[in-house]
Design a protein around this motif. Sequence first.
Motif, mmCIF file in Angstrom:
data_model
loop_
_atom_site.group_PDB
_atom_site.id
_atom_site.type_symbol
_atom_site.label_atom_id
_atom_site.label_comp_id
_atom_site.label_asym_id
_atom_site.label_seq_id
_atom_site.Cartn_x
_atom_site.Cartn_y
_atom_site.Cartn_z
ATOM 1 N N PRO A 1 43.202 53.278 27.704
ATOM 2 C CA PRO A 1 42.914 52.643 28.374
ATOM 3 C C PRO A 1 43.461 51.781 30.115
ATOM 4 C CG PRO A 1 41.622 51.413 26.951
ATOM 5 C CD PRO A 1 42.868 52.278 25.970
ATOM 6 N N ARG A 2 43.700 53.017 31.154
ATOM 7 C CA ARG A 2 44.454 52.009 31.587
ATOM 8 C C ARG A 2 43.728 52.558 33.592
ATOM 9 N NH1 ARG A 2 48.808 51.200 29.263
ATOM 10 N NH2 ARG A 2 49.470 52.896 27.406
ATOM 11 N N ARG A 3 44.318 50.995 33.526
ATOM 12 C CA ARG A 3 43.699 50.887 35.534
ATOM 13 C C ARG A 3 43.815 52.303 35.967
ATOM 14 N NH1 ARG A 3 46.750 46.412 39.136
ATOM 15 N NH2 ARG A 3 44.838 45.700 40.692
ATOM 16 N N ARG B 1 43.021 42.680 34.479
ATOM 17 C CA ARG B 1 43.379 43.236 35.645
ATOM 18 C C ARG B 1 44.629 44.150 35.648
ATOM 19 N NH1 ARG B 1 44.379 37.368 36.892
ATOM 20 N NH2 ARG B 1 46.572 37.506 36.716
ATOM 21 N N GLU B 2 45.544 44.534 34.621
ATOM 22 C CA GLU B 2 46.211 45.334 34.858
ATOM 23 C C GLU B 2 46.365 46.750 33.554
ATOM 24 O OE1 GLU B 2 49.983 46.619 35.632
ATOM 25 O OE2 GLU B 2 49.555 44.518 36.584
ATOM 26 N N PHE B 3 45.445 46.383 32.778
ATOM 27 C CA PHE B 3 45.251 47.570 31.983
ATOM 28 C C PHE B 3 43.796 47.808 32.287
ATOM 29 C CE2 PHE B 3 48.645 46.222 30.109
ATOM 30 C CZ PHE B 3 49.812 47.252 29.900
ATOM 31 N N GLY B 4 42.208 47.023 32.477
ATOM 32 C CA GLY B 4 41.252 46.876 32.977
ATOM 33 C C GLY B 4 40.354 46.930 31.407
ATOM 34 N N THR B 5 41.778 46.368 30.464
ATOM 35 C CA THR B 5 40.380 45.330 29.557
ATOM 36 C C THR B 5 40.825 44.909 29.220
ATOM 37 O OG1 THR B 5 39.760 46.821 27.136
ATOM 38 C CG2 THR B 5 42.095 47.602 28.100
ATOM 39 N N ALA B 6 40.545 44.308 27.883
ATOM 40 C CA ALA B 6 40.813 42.958 27.311
ATOM 41 C C ALA B 6 42.236 43.551 26.336
ATOM 42 C CB ALA B 6 39.438 42.359 26.630
ATOM 43 N N PRO B 7 43.325 42.428 25.988
ATOM 44 C CA PRO B 7 44.425 42.990 25.006
ATOM 45 C C PRO B 7 43.494 42.830 23.428
ATOM 46 C CG PRO B 7 44.124 40.681 25.684
ATOM 47 C CD PRO B 7 43.282 40.925 26.905
ATOM 48 N N GLY B 8 42.665 42.782 22.969
ATOM 49 C CA GLY B 8 42.250 42.521 22.485
ATOM 50 C C GLY B 8 41.178 44.117 21.904
ATOM 51 N N ARG B 9 40.674 44.307 22.326
ATOM 52 C CA ARG B 9 40.230 45.693 22.750
ATOM 53 C C ARG B 9 41.737 46.768 22.741
ATOM 54 N NH1 ARG B 9 35.599 48.556 22.889
ATOM 55 N NH2 ARG B 9 35.223 50.073 24.079
ATOM 56 N N TYR B 10 42.034 46.367 23.666
ATOM 57 C CA TYR B 10 43.331 47.508 24.029
ATOM 58 C C TYR B 10 43.852 48.065 22.148
ATOM 59 C CZ TYR B 10 47.944 49.396 25.429
ATOM 60 O OH TYR B 10 48.808 49.631 25.851
ATOM 61 N N ARG B 11 44.173 47.043 22.375
ATOM 62 C CA ARG B 11 44.509 47.205 20.236
ATOM 63 C C ARG B 11 43.473 47.655 19.614
ATOM 64 N NH1 ARG B 11 46.893 41.827 17.744
ATOM 65 N NH2 ARG B 11 49.182 42.580 18.436
ATOM 66 N N HIS B 12 42.811 46.985 19.288
ATOM 67 C CA HIS B 12 41.330 47.925 18.262
ATOM 68 C C HIS B 12 41.500 49.244 19.342
ATOM 69 C CE1 HIS B 12 37.868 48.432 16.284
ATOM 70 N NE2 HIS B 12 36.913 48.774 16.978
ATOM 71 N N PHE C 1 43.644 32.157 27.430
ATOM 72 C CA PHE C 1 42.764 32.774 28.321
ATOM 73 C C PHE C 1 43.329 33.353 29.471
ATOM 74 C CE2 PHE C 1 40.186 31.953 32.341
ATOM 75 C CZ PHE C 1 38.755 32.595 32.110
ATOM 76 N N ALA C 2 44.566 32.538 29.938
ATOM 77 C CA ALA C 2 45.151 32.778 30.891
ATOM 78 C C ALA C 2 45.770 34.121 30.457
ATOM 79 C CB ALA C 2 45.853 32.535 31.480
ATOM 80 N N PHE C 3 46.647 34.589 29.385
ATOM 81 C CA PHE C 3 47.213 35.827 29.528
ATOM 82 C C PHE C 3 46.066 36.967 29.095
ATOM 83 C CE2 PHE C 3 47.670 38.878 25.728
ATOM 84 C CZ PHE C 3 48.851 39.582 26.165
ATOM 85 N N ALA C 4 45.116 36.726 28.778
ATOM 86 C CA ALA C 4 43.705 38.086 28.698
ATOM 87 C C ALA C 4 43.402 38.473 29.845
ATOM 88 C CB ALA C 4 42.324 37.451 28.140
#
Length: 315
Positions: A312-314, A286-297, A278-281
């Motif tokens: 997606p980028r911040r 905060r950095e990329f503007g999207t959750a890591p799972g969605r980023y990968r998808h 959760f802390a990682f996500a």
Amino acid sequence: MDLLGDALAAMRVGQASSRRVELRAPWGLRFDNVAGAGFHVVLQGSCWLLPTDGVPIQLVPGDVVLLRGGREHGLADNPATALEPLPSSWPVESGHDDLGARTVLLCGAYHLDLGRPHPLLRDLPDVVHLPTRYGRHGPLRAAVDLLTGELDTTSPGVGAGVPVLVDLLLLYILRAWFEDQEAAGRACVWTAVLGDPSIRAALDEMHRDPGRPWTVAELGAATGLSRAAFARRFNRAVGRPPLGYLTWWRMTTAARQLLDTDAPLSAVAARTGYTSEFAFARAFKREFGTAPGRYRHLAGNANGSSGHGPLPRRA
């Protein structure tokens, strides 16, 4: 650790593309924006680089040009020649007179994520022009010669050799530019880092083990400096505080793992210093503007197995 290699790997989102271009004067070509950095190498003849908002630059055999932001520009046999759109079919063989002066170029693009430039590369100018004649920049000259020879051969393996040499060319372009800055006594982030063993050592430690719970005091001790002295020196050289850089590098490393591996989010989190998924996500969003799972998808949908495209980028 190879800081320059890490910086390039952090920004890369796909393989470089390149084409050989043969032209007869009079000719002029307009190159549109690309998502990355454009480059040109003059293999034979001469031409002019025509930036949209700068003065024309004459290029001769051996010259290498890197357009950091992939901005629109022109190439022509003469600054007065009208520019035509780049043909959609390759190879490009253009010109109106078989007797006109012949120019042979290697043109292409490095597909880089310009939304997250590595701090060590932030001082690169919009146009990097590196003359390699008269013995300047020996390794870069050798790479150009190897590339020229590979483009002229029909030997087996040419399809594998050219992409490797094009990648190597970018490394030598950056090295040559950094060497020029140092020789001229001009300050830039890279020369500041290389010239300070303490900062270089701290960056090596962070790159080697980004998942370790580093503190500023530990990093300072590893470089032989007090906490306060190290923090000041690092911030001055790199342009951001030590733990700010560490977070940036962790997220950059995490994004690369999300794109290049099938590791579960919990494993990516652990490798980058987060005991809680959760802390990682939360940090990643905060950095990329999207959750890591969605980023990968989104990356998988956009690119399949052929490489990485816009993500997606911040803002």
